[in-house]
Design an enzyme around this catalytic site. Structure first.
Site, PDB file in Angstrom:
ATOM      1  N   GLU A   1      31.021  63.171  15.444  1.00 37.59           N
ATOM      2  CA  GLU A   1      30.495  63.539  16.762  1.00 37.59           C
ATOM      3  C   GLU A   1      28.972  63.582  16.799  1.00 37.59           C
ATOM      4  O   GLU A   1      28.341  64.111  15.879  1.00 37.59           O
ATOM      5  CB  GLU A   1      31.037  64.908  17.175  1.00 37.59           C
ATOM      6  CG  GLU A   1      32.446  64.850  17.685  1.00 37.59           C
ATOM      7  CD  GLU A   1      32.831  66.111  18.428  1.00 37.59           C
ATOM      8  OE1 GLU A   1      31.974  66.710  19.107  1.00 37.59           O
ATOM      9  OE2 GLU A   1      34.004  66.493  18.311  1.00 37.59           O
TER      10      GLU A   1
ATOM     11  N   CYS B   1      33.165  67.914  27.193  1.00 44.97           N
ATOM     12  CA  CYS B   1      33.891  68.148  25.940  1.00 44.97           C
ATOM     13  C   CYS B   1      35.357  68.412  26.269  1.00 44.97           C
ATOM     14  O   CYS B   1      35.685  69.403  26.939  1.00 44.97           O
ATOM     15  CB  CYS B   1      33.295  69.329  25.195  1.00 44.97           C
ATOM     16  SG  CYS B   1      34.213  69.723  23.686  1.00 44.97           S
TER      17      CYS B   1
ATOM     18  N   HIS C   1      30.810  57.144  23.865  1.00 42.13           N
ATOM     19  CA  HIS C   1      31.658  56.912  22.686  1.00 42.13           C
ATOM     20  C   HIS C   1      31.636  55.436  22.292  1.00 42.13           C
ATOM     21  O   HIS C   1      31.645  54.554  23.149  1.00 42.13           O
ATOM     22  CB  HIS C   1      33.117  57.289  22.981  1.00 42.13           C
ATOM     23  CG  HIS C   1      33.283  58.741  23.268  1.00 42.13           C
ATOM     24  ND1 HIS C   1      33.586  59.656  22.299  1.00 42.13           N
ATOM     25  CD2 HIS C   1      33.151  59.443  24.423  1.00 42.13           C
ATOM     26  CE1 HIS C   1      33.646  60.868  22.834  1.00 42.13           C
ATOM     27  NE2 HIS C   1      33.384  60.768  24.129  1.00 42.13           N
TER      28      HIS C   1
ATOM     29  N   GLY D   1      36.816  61.859  22.770  1.00 42.13           N
ATOM     30  CA  GLY D   1      36.961  60.743  21.830  1.00 42.13           C
ATOM     31  C   GLY D   1      38.371  60.184  21.838  1.00 42.13           C
ATOM     32  O   GLY D   1      38.572  58.962  21.725  1.00 42.13           O
TER      33      GLY D   1
ATOM     34  N   ASN E   1      26.048  71.365  21.465  1.00 39.98           N
ATOM     35  CA  ASN E   1      26.518  70.989  20.139  1.00 39.98           C
ATOM     36  C   ASN E   1      25.887  71.910  19.083  1.00 39.98           C
ATOM     37  O   ASN E   1      24.892  72.590  19.359  1.00 39.98           O
ATOM     38  CB  ASN E   1      26.124  69.540  19.834  1.00 39.98           C
ATOM     39  CG  ASN E   1      26.945  68.530  20.612  1.00 39.98           C
ATOM     40  OD1 ASN E   1      28.164  68.641  20.685  1.00 39.98           O
ATOM     41  ND2 ASN E   1      26.284  67.539  21.200  1.00 39.98           N
TER      42      ASN E   1
ATOM     43  N   CYS F   1      38.461  65.489  18.754  1.00 43.70           N
ATOM     44  CA  CYS F   1      37.533  65.263  19.864  1.00 43.70           C
ATOM     45  C   CYS F   1      38.352  64.792  21.066  1.00 43.70           C
ATOM     46  O   CYS F   1      38.943  63.703  21.026  1.00 43.70           O
ATOM     47  CB  CYS F   1      36.491  64.219  19.463  1.00 43.70           C
ATOM     48  SG  CYS F   1      35.299  63.861  20.764  1.00 43.70           S
TER      49      CYS F   1
HETATM   50  N1  LIG Z   1      29.648  66.012  20.485  1.00 47.81           N
HETATM   51  C1  LIG Z   1      29.989  65.634  21.822  1.00 47.81           C
HETATM   52  C2  LIG Z   1      30.424  66.800  22.668  1.00 47.81           C
HETATM   53  C3  LIG Z   1      31.708  67.430  22.220  1.00 47.81           C
HETATM   54  C4  LIG Z   1      32.948  66.539  22.415  1.00 47.81           C
HETATM   55  C5  LIG Z   1      34.184  67.269  22.043  1.00 47.81           C
HETATM   56  N2  LIG Z   1      34.378  67.685  20.731  1.00 47.81           N
HETATM   57  C6  LIG Z   1      35.457  66.839  22.747  1.00 47.81           C
HETATM   58  O1  LIG Z   1      36.499  67.423  22.417  1.00 47.81           O
HETATM   59  O2  LIG Z   1      35.422  66.025  23.657  1.00 47.81           O
HETATM   60  C7  LIG Z   1      28.807  64.941  22.519  1.00 47.81           C
HETATM   61  O3  LIG Z   1      27.655  65.203  22.141  1.00 47.81           O
HETATM   62  O4  LIG Z   1      29.042  64.156  23.427  1.00 47.81           O
END
Ligand SMILES: N[C@@H](CCC[C@H](N)C(=O)O)C(=O)O
Length: 276
Positions: free
Chosen positions: A212, A71, A163, A224, A62, A221
């Protein structure tokens, strides 16, 4: 160091290939290179590495230097990178991730370039302690979390990374900067958490905005979006296939009843290559 600037629906990455292992200074490099004023600027730094279990391995840091287990937008970018750069000529490949194992990926290509990518994101983890949250329940649905005197209700889903999905009246207008950081670091979430704010418009479409973990507000995301669909099915809001509309565009997410696996389909784009 050569890199390619890529994005999935505006969730942007500095993609590096050619290293044999994650460099020891990857975390510090991520902080420096992802800085939008003093660096290249990105939500994350992504390494494409060799794998002994899959065609390729992806590791992602990140923008705050923390490493994420998975990701969704980056995995589509990695698939496009390896196809467009001739590292594979197959439209079906596998990519290993740190937290979600080996993931099968299918590419739709036109004129030698990958356009859309469908990823088998695996089975969601719903056991509260495994997500992880501090709640010993399976699944964790509509659980309360209070910050600064305001109570939110969340559903916890791990797609390899954690999440919390929260339903709000107007996701697009939601004050992410005010509530996102406080929820991300709430003691209920021992490894911090990605927070999705979602508004269900129909059984086949949900608006979602994300704060995030380790990166703050991003335009999209992928994991997400998968967590939001899973949560929406568990809460009875949507069917098992829905469009999740993010600030940067739409992802199609399906949660297959028979296999229990989640599939994500969406675009990936390369913006430029550079040397730093
Ligand atoms: N910030 C997330 C990792 C990145 C997730 C991403 N943007 C996606 O598209 O899934 C984490 O720390 O879990």
């Amino acid at each position: 160091m050569q890199f390619t600037k890529m994005h999935g629906l505006g969730n942007d990455f500095i993609v590096v290939h050619g290293e044999q292992a994650l460099p020891a200074d990857a975390s510090a490099l991520a902080v420096r290179l992802c800085n939008r004023f003093f660096g290249i600027g990105a939500d994350g730094l992504v390494y494409i590495l060799p794998s002994d279990r899959a065609d390729f391995m992806m590791r992602i840091m990140n923008s705050d230097g923390s490493e994420a287990e998975q990701c969704g937008n980056a995995i589509r970018c990695v698939a496009k990178y390896v196809y467009d750069n001739g590292l594979t000529d197959r439209a079906e490949i596998t990519i290993e991730t740190l937290g979600a194992g080996v993931q099968p990926v299918q590419l739709e290509a036109a004129e030698g370039k990958a356009q859309r990518v469908r990823v088998d994101m695996g089975k969601p983890i719903l056991n509260g302690l495994d997500v992880p949250t501090a709640i010993d329940a399976n699944p964790v649905i509509d659980a309360p979390v209070t910050v600064d005197g305001r109570e939110f209700r969340f559903t916890a889903v791990s797609m390899g990374n954690p999440h919390a999905v929260i339903y709000v009246e107007d996701a697009a207008g939601f004050d992410l900067a005010k509530w996102g950081p406080k929820l991300e670091t709430h003691p209920l979430f021992p490894r911090k958490i990605n927070v999705e704010f979602a508004t269900v418009n129909s059984r086949g479409q949900v608006d979602m905005r994300v704060w995030e973990r380790g990166a703050g507000p991003t335009l999209a995301c992928g994991t997400g979006a998968c967590a939001t669909l899973v949560s929406s099915v568990l809460n009875g809001h949507t069917d098992r296939q829905a469009t999740i509309s993010l600030a940067g565009g739409d992802l199609l997410i399906e949660w297959d009843e028979e296999s229990g696996r989640v599939y994500m389909t969406g675009p990936a784009a390369a913006v430029y290559t550079g040397t730093i």
